[in-house]
Design an enzyme around this catalytic site. Structure first.
Site, PDB file in Angstrom:
ATOM      1  N   ASN A 692       6.398  -1.566   3.579  1.00 25.24           N
ATOM      2  CA  ASN A 692       6.416  -2.355   2.345  1.00 25.24           C
ATOM      3  C   ASN A 692       6.802  -1.624   1.067  1.00 25.24           C
ATOM      4  OD1 ASN A 692       5.306  -4.867   3.527  1.00 25.24           O
ATOM      5  ND2 ASN A 692       3.546  -3.564   3.900  1.00 25.24           N
ATOM      6  N   TYR A 693       6.639  -0.306   1.031  1.00 23.16           N
ATOM      7  CA  TYR A 693       6.810   0.383  -0.249  1.00 23.16           C
ATOM      8  C   TYR A 693       7.945   1.397  -0.310  1.00 23.16           C
ATOM      9  CZ  TYR A 693       2.455  -1.682  -1.781  1.00 23.16           C
ATOM     10  OH  TYR A 693       1.491  -2.571  -2.153  1.00 23.16           O
TER      11      TYR A 693
END
Length: 735
Positions: A692-693
């Site tokens: 996600n990051y």
DNA sequence: GAAAAGACTTAGGAGTTCGACA
DNA sequence: TGTCGAACTCCTAAGTCTTTTC
């Protein structure tokens, strides 16, 4: 021209060239195995759609286009999207990302419902006050939900018990009550027979022969196939969660006040489907009907229902590898990259506002500092019927401790009730501000940032950059940290060493984002086991070296260093290792025998008595043979250790033994690496930040620049999710 | 303008599959 | 070749942020 548009232009202008270069690049980055997976998965998609997605699309003139669709499939599918390639490469034309309308046509087969409840056998009952009771079927199902979880932590949680029991009583009442007893006390309920039943079922399923398991899997896939894919603007796309959530007990995390409540069965009448206006409405299950049919092309969900615990909406969406999710990820990371251009101005601004005479500005500046430096989440308000967790704006008096020397201890429960505990040094002005925000009359329970909420903070951010919100800071800082960490890695060593270095960089990001996992129950035992394994390998290595010396004493003079370590293993230590090794070996043999016997027991019914007896005899014979061999070895190793003289096999030569020693050394090195990784990762979860990051183009860049196969860094699922990044980033790409 | 609803991303744990090793 | 732990996938809860409603 913005960096963003430059990036888009580069992608667009290089895309044709890339098509031709792709194969060469793929050779560098994908192993044969990964390529095989890719081709299998593409083949599957075409086949599945050809045979199973029987959606009757109507053309503008009203004619049936299904046949044409099938013909297209047969001809290689969507020729305009690249030869022999059915993937829609949206990243080659990323201009059409924004806009209110999300799709033109959308066709799908609806959703898949969980199977109906299967009643317990008549001899399996809930016991109340020591006696078996008959329950109405609806209540039995709910008792079964609890019974199945009996040995879990949930079932030991008093809130879970209380909520479950209240809902259980409600269901009982709804269906007329229990004819055998007035069930009023949880403590008088005994679910152990129900637990045993479900546990046995689990074990039986586990012990099924592999061909049976395979058959069951194939049948499951067959029934699911119609729901797995949909047609979006005429193109196939994979659906994510097409299975409707089965009923059960709500497993809220942390101290959730509603944990244990009954999650009711979702019926077709509860479901709203979202489809194109022209699309055929899928049939509801026989005798049932859909709740509502919508044609909303400004959203990307295919179906929704309202759940009964929190009253929130659940959606059926596209899968992670769909074009929607890919575009959305791309936009997210481009937004984070845009922040690079504004971050200096933002930092300058909030640093100056730390001293503002306006309280609101001081709070905004201080909160921004915490979000920027410690990657805190925004922290929206929570209701009383949710777990008490906080983020930046919802921090309270008791979550922040101030210590002399500008030291702050943050101690609070964040998302998913994961503890955030950090003792940090902060900017002196931030320290002063926190002191002011905690000043009397404030006391425990009061908000630290009493003038703030996420919408105020986000409005401040949007003054610097369109679309900037608190969560963009997390993405930006995570990806920036990863880029900085990767820059430090030297391009040398084996692939495994490079992967370990990559994981270390990944770990820095995970720590920044506070991505934790509970230490696995078996962690300490696992560490001890690996340490024992290393000791055993060292023992074997030294033994081999001692045999070499037995065979030829002169080798020691030629390779003094090579033999130095043979003194490290004392007779006592060797005896200890030998005894442990022998015990483990005997345990292993006994365990296997016990397990095989149970397995044979399950198969007893399906074979003749003679066959069963024969198989049992054979099992016993094998076991006895293995056991006596292990006992012989035990005797031999103990005597060797005592006499410090080892058996020389006729096949041994100095050269062969040296090769064996080298192999052991390699294994010891790898096991030590594995141990280091295990220790460092025991509490940190790397997956969440990777998924996600961290901009996936950074991972792709690393793979290409360091010549590490991409499948060492991305699992199959992540390779599918980040196909856009794999194809669009090269070894020089920077965040 | 605050609260609620809606739509989406982010998250850890449970369950399943895979691959290293004996 | 079977076993066991690690890796991976699936599941769904729990966030963020935007839009709608009152």
């Amino acid at each position: 021209m913005t960096e963003n548009s430059v990036n888009r232009k580069i992608i667009a202008t290089t895309s044709n060239k890339r098509k031709h270069e792709q194969e060469d690049k793929t050779v560098n980055t994908l192993s044969k195995q990964a390529k095989r997976e890719q081709s299998i998965s593409k083949g599957n998609v075409v086949n599945k759609v050809k045979t199973n997605l029987k959606i009757e699309a109507k053309d503008e003139d009203g004619s049936d286009s299904t046949k044409q669709e099938e013909d297209d499939d047969v001809n290689g599918f969507d020729e305009d999207q690249g030869e022999n390639d059915n993937t829609f490469k949206w990243w080659e034309n990323p201009e059409d990302l924004d806009g209110e309308v999300k799709w033109e046509t959308l066709e799908h087969n609806g959703v898949m419902f969980p199977p109906d409840y299967e009643p317990l056998p008549s001899n399996i009952k809930l016991y109340y006050d020591g006696k078996p009771v008959n329950l109405p079927i609806e209540a039995e199902e709910v008792a079964g939900f609890f019974g199945a979880l009996l040995e879990s932590d949930h079932a030991k949680n008093p809130t879970f018990q209380k909520n479950f029991f209240e809902d259980f009583k409600t269901v009982l009442k709804e269906c007329g009550g229990c004819p055998d007893a007035d069930i009023v006390s949880f403590d008088k309920c005994d679910f152990s027979k129900i637990f045993q039943y479900y546990d046995d079922k689990r074990e039986q399923k586990k012990a099924l022969p592999s061909h049976e398991k395979k058959k069951m899997k194939e049948e499951k896939e067959k029934t699911e196939e119609p729901y797995k894919f949909c047609l979006l603007n005429g193109r196939k796309e994979q659906v994510g969660n097409f299975r409707i959530e089965p009923p059960g007990l709500f497993r809220g995390r942390g101290a959730h006040p509603k944990t244990g409540k009954l999650k009711r069965r979702v019926n077709p009448e509860d479901i709203t489907l979202n489809l194109g206006k022209e699309a055929k409405i899928p049939d509801a299950p026989p005798g049932r009907k859909w709740g509502e049919i919508k044609h909303d092309n400004t959203v990307t969900w295919l179906a929704m229902w309202k759940e009964n615990i929190m009253g929130s909406v659940k959606y059926v969406r596209f899968s992670q590898n769909s074009s929607f999710k890919g575009m959305s990820d791309f936009k997210k990371f481009e937004k984070a990259r845009e922040l690079k251009k504004h971050i200096d101005a933002i930092r300058k601004d909030y640093r100056s506002k730390l001293k503002s005479s306006l309280m609101i500005d001081r709070q905004i500046a201080t909160a921004t500092y915490l979000i920027d430096v410690f990657a805190l989440r925004a922290g929206g308000e929570k209701k009383d019927d949710e777990a008490d967790t906080v983020g930046c704006c919802s921090l309270r008096f008791e979550h922040v401790f101030l210590k002399p020397g500008n030291t702050v201890i943050f101690d609070f429960l964040g998302k998913d009730s994961i503890r955030f505990y950090q003792e940090v040094h902060v900017d002196p002005q931030v320290f002063k501000n926190l002191k002011i925000f905690k000043k009397e009359p404030k006391r425990p329970g009061d908000d630290l940032f009493d003038r703030l909420d996420p919408s105020i903070l986000n409005k401040y951010f949007q003054g610097f950059m369109n679309g900037l919100t608190a969560k963009v800071f997390r993405t930006y800082n995570a990806s920036k940290t990863m880029q900085d960490q990767l820059d430090k890695i030297p391009n040398e060593g084996t692939i495994n060493e490079k992967v370990v270095a990559f994981n270390a960089a990944n770990r820095e990001v995970a720590i920044l984002c506070n991505h934790q996992r509970t230490v696995p129950k078996a962690h300490q035992a696992g560490v001890e086991k690996i340490n024992e394994k290393i000791e055993e390998m060292l023992w074997q290595k030294i033994k081999l070296k001692r045999i070499m010396l037995q065979m030829d004493k002169t080798v020691k003079k030629k390779h003094k260093e090579f033999f130095e370590e043979i003194e490290d293993l004392t007779k006592e230590k060797e005896m200890e290792i030998v005894e442990r090794w022998c015990k483990k070996e005997i345990d292993r043999i006994e365990n296997k025998f016990a397990k095989d016997s149970v397995k044979l027991g399950y198969e007893e019914k399906s074979m003749s008595k003679v066959d069963f007896k024969e198989k049992l005899m054979k099992l016993k014979e094998d076991h006895d043979k293995k056991l006596s061999k292990a006992k012989e070895l035990t005797k031999q190793y103990k005597s060797e250790a005592l006499k410090q003289k080892y058996e020389e096999k006729s096949t041994y030569t100095i050269e062969k033994l040296k090769v064996q020693v080298e192999k052991l050394e390699e294994r010891i090195k790898n096991t030590n690496l594995q141990l280091k990784d295990k220790e460092e990762n025991s509490q940190v979860s790397l997956g969440t930040s990777k998924m996600n990051y961290i901009d996936p183009r950074l991972t792709v860049m690393f793979a290409k620049k360091f010549n590490v196969p991409i499948e060492k860094l991305f699992t199959r699922t992540l390779r599918e999710k980040f196909a856009w990044a794999i194809e669009s980033a090269d070894e020089n790409w920077r965040f």
